[in-house]
Design a protein around this motif. Structure first.
Motif, short mmCIF file in Angstrom:
data_model
loop_
_atom_site.label_atom_id
_atom_site.label_comp_id
_atom_site.label_asym_id
_atom_site.label_seq_id
_atom_site.Cartn_x
_atom_site.Cartn_y
_atom_site.Cartn_z
N LYS A 1 33.58 49.34 37.75
CA LYS A 1 34.97 48.98 37.45
C LYS A 1 35.85 49.07 38.69
O LYS A 1 36.83 48.33 38.81
CB LYS A 1 35.51 49.86 36.33
N ASN B 1 35.81 45.78 40.54
CA ASN B 1 36.67 44.73 39.99
C ASN B 1 38.12 45.18 39.89
O ASN B 1 38.93 44.53 39.26
CB ASN B 1 36.16 44.34 38.59
N LEU C 1 39.43 47.41 38.21
CA LEU C 1 39.85 47.89 36.89
C LEU C 1 40.07 49.39 36.92
O LEU C 1 40.72 49.95 36.03
CB LEU C 1 38.80 47.52 35.84
N LEU D 1 45.11 40.82 42.97
CA LEU D 1 44.07 41.21 42.02
C LEU D 1 43.69 40.08 41.05
O LEU D 1 42.50 39.92 40.76
CB LEU D 1 44.49 42.46 41.26
N ARG E 1 39.86 38.88 40.59
CA ARG E 1 39.14 38.91 39.31
C ARG E 1 38.71 37.53 38.85
O ARG E 1 37.76 37.40 38.07
CB ARG E 1 40.02 39.58 38.25
N VAL F 1 35.29 37.28 40.37
CA VAL F 1 34.32 38.31 39.98
C VAL F 1 34.19 38.30 38.46
O VAL F 1 35.10 38.72 37.75
CB VAL F 1 34.75 39.71 40.47
N MET G 1 33.07 39.58 34.88
CA MET G 1 32.84 40.93 34.34
C MET G 1 32.47 40.81 32.87
O MET G 1 33.18 40.19 32.08
CB MET G 1 34.11 41.77 34.50
N PRO H 1 32.43 32.36 39.17
CA PRO H 1 32.46 33.58 39.97
C PRO H 1 31.43 33.56 41.10
O PRO H 1 30.40 32.90 40.99
CB PRO H 1 32.11 34.67 38.95
#
Length: 247
Positions: A50, A53, A55, A77, A81, A84, A86, A160
């Protein structure tokens, strides 16, 4: 030289002054590599992924993802994201939207794609995860395995550069695990850069390039797959493997 997609350097994190959840973690994931992260509960695996990313925040060290330096102020951010993918333990789908609309939404809102372009991409990805016939259903009408495959397709819709998986099969009934792992195996064979927190050692044996073993917030083993499943040389990792491979 192989491009490095993810680089962690001496990353540490505390939840409070008495509880350090990550301790001096250093790791690099080259483009096209599949890295499986395993370890006992509470070892910091999910927190680590996390942080990659953004988070979760981290206090010390450096993380760079596809050239974006998370440790610097003013990091974009949402842009990070978008690059990336997730996939979580729980599917995080919007229950009031159809499967197709779940896939369309971020493409339109974040990437600025037109509705028809997004829909074409979504339909192609649903075909890829073998869910085309469920396109107009709502998440609650699908099995857990089907919902997780939709979640993977939704992440892929953003094109991504890397996919992160946080225990993607742990909330599934056993008979649904293989259908999700099959999709992940295909992604690995297609060359997707992947970092996967999982206890599915069969998946690790099949597609991982490296296995990272964590214990008490530390990366204690970072080894090629064959070395990890051979004689890894770390007693804590050997004990973990002996227990998990019994089942």
């Amino acid at each position: 030289m192989t491009d490095t997609i993810i680089a962690l350097q001496n990353v540490s994190k505390w939840y409070n002054p008495a509880f350090q959840v990550l301790k001096d973690c250093t790791l690099a994931v080259p483009k096209g590599e599949v890295v499986v992260v395993c370890g006992p509960s509470g070892s910091g695996k999910s927190t680590l992924i996390k942080c990659i990313n953004a988070l979760e925040s981290f206090r010390e060290g450096e993380i760079t993802v596809d050239g974006v330096r998370l440790h610097e102020k003013g990091v974009n951010l949402p842009k990070l994201r978008a690059r990336v993918g997730m996939v979580f333990q729980h599917f995080e789908l919007f229950p009031h939207l159809s499967v197709l609309d779940n896939l369309d939404l971020a493409q339109i809102k974040v990437l600025g794609r037109g509705k028809q372009e997004a829909r074409t991409k979504s339909e192609a990805l649903l075909h890829r995860v073998e869910l085309s016939e469920h396109a107009n259903k709502f998440p609650g009408q699908l099995s857990g395995g089907q919902q997780q495959r939709v979640a993977i397709a939704r992440a892929l819709a953003m094109d991504p550069v890397v996919m992160l998986f946080d225990e993607p099969t742990s909330a599934l009934d056993p008979e649904m695990v293989s259908e999700v792992l099959d999709v992940m195996v295909k992604l690995a064979h297609e060359g997707m850069t992947m970092m996967v927190v999982t206890h599915e050692m069969g998946f690790a044996r099949k597609v991982a390039h490296r296995v990272v073993f964590m214990d008490r917030g530390e990366i204690v083993v970072d080894a090629p797959k064959d070395a990890f499943f051979g004689d890894v040389g770390n007693e804590r990792a050997k004990l973990f493997l002996s227990k998990i491979l019994q089942h």
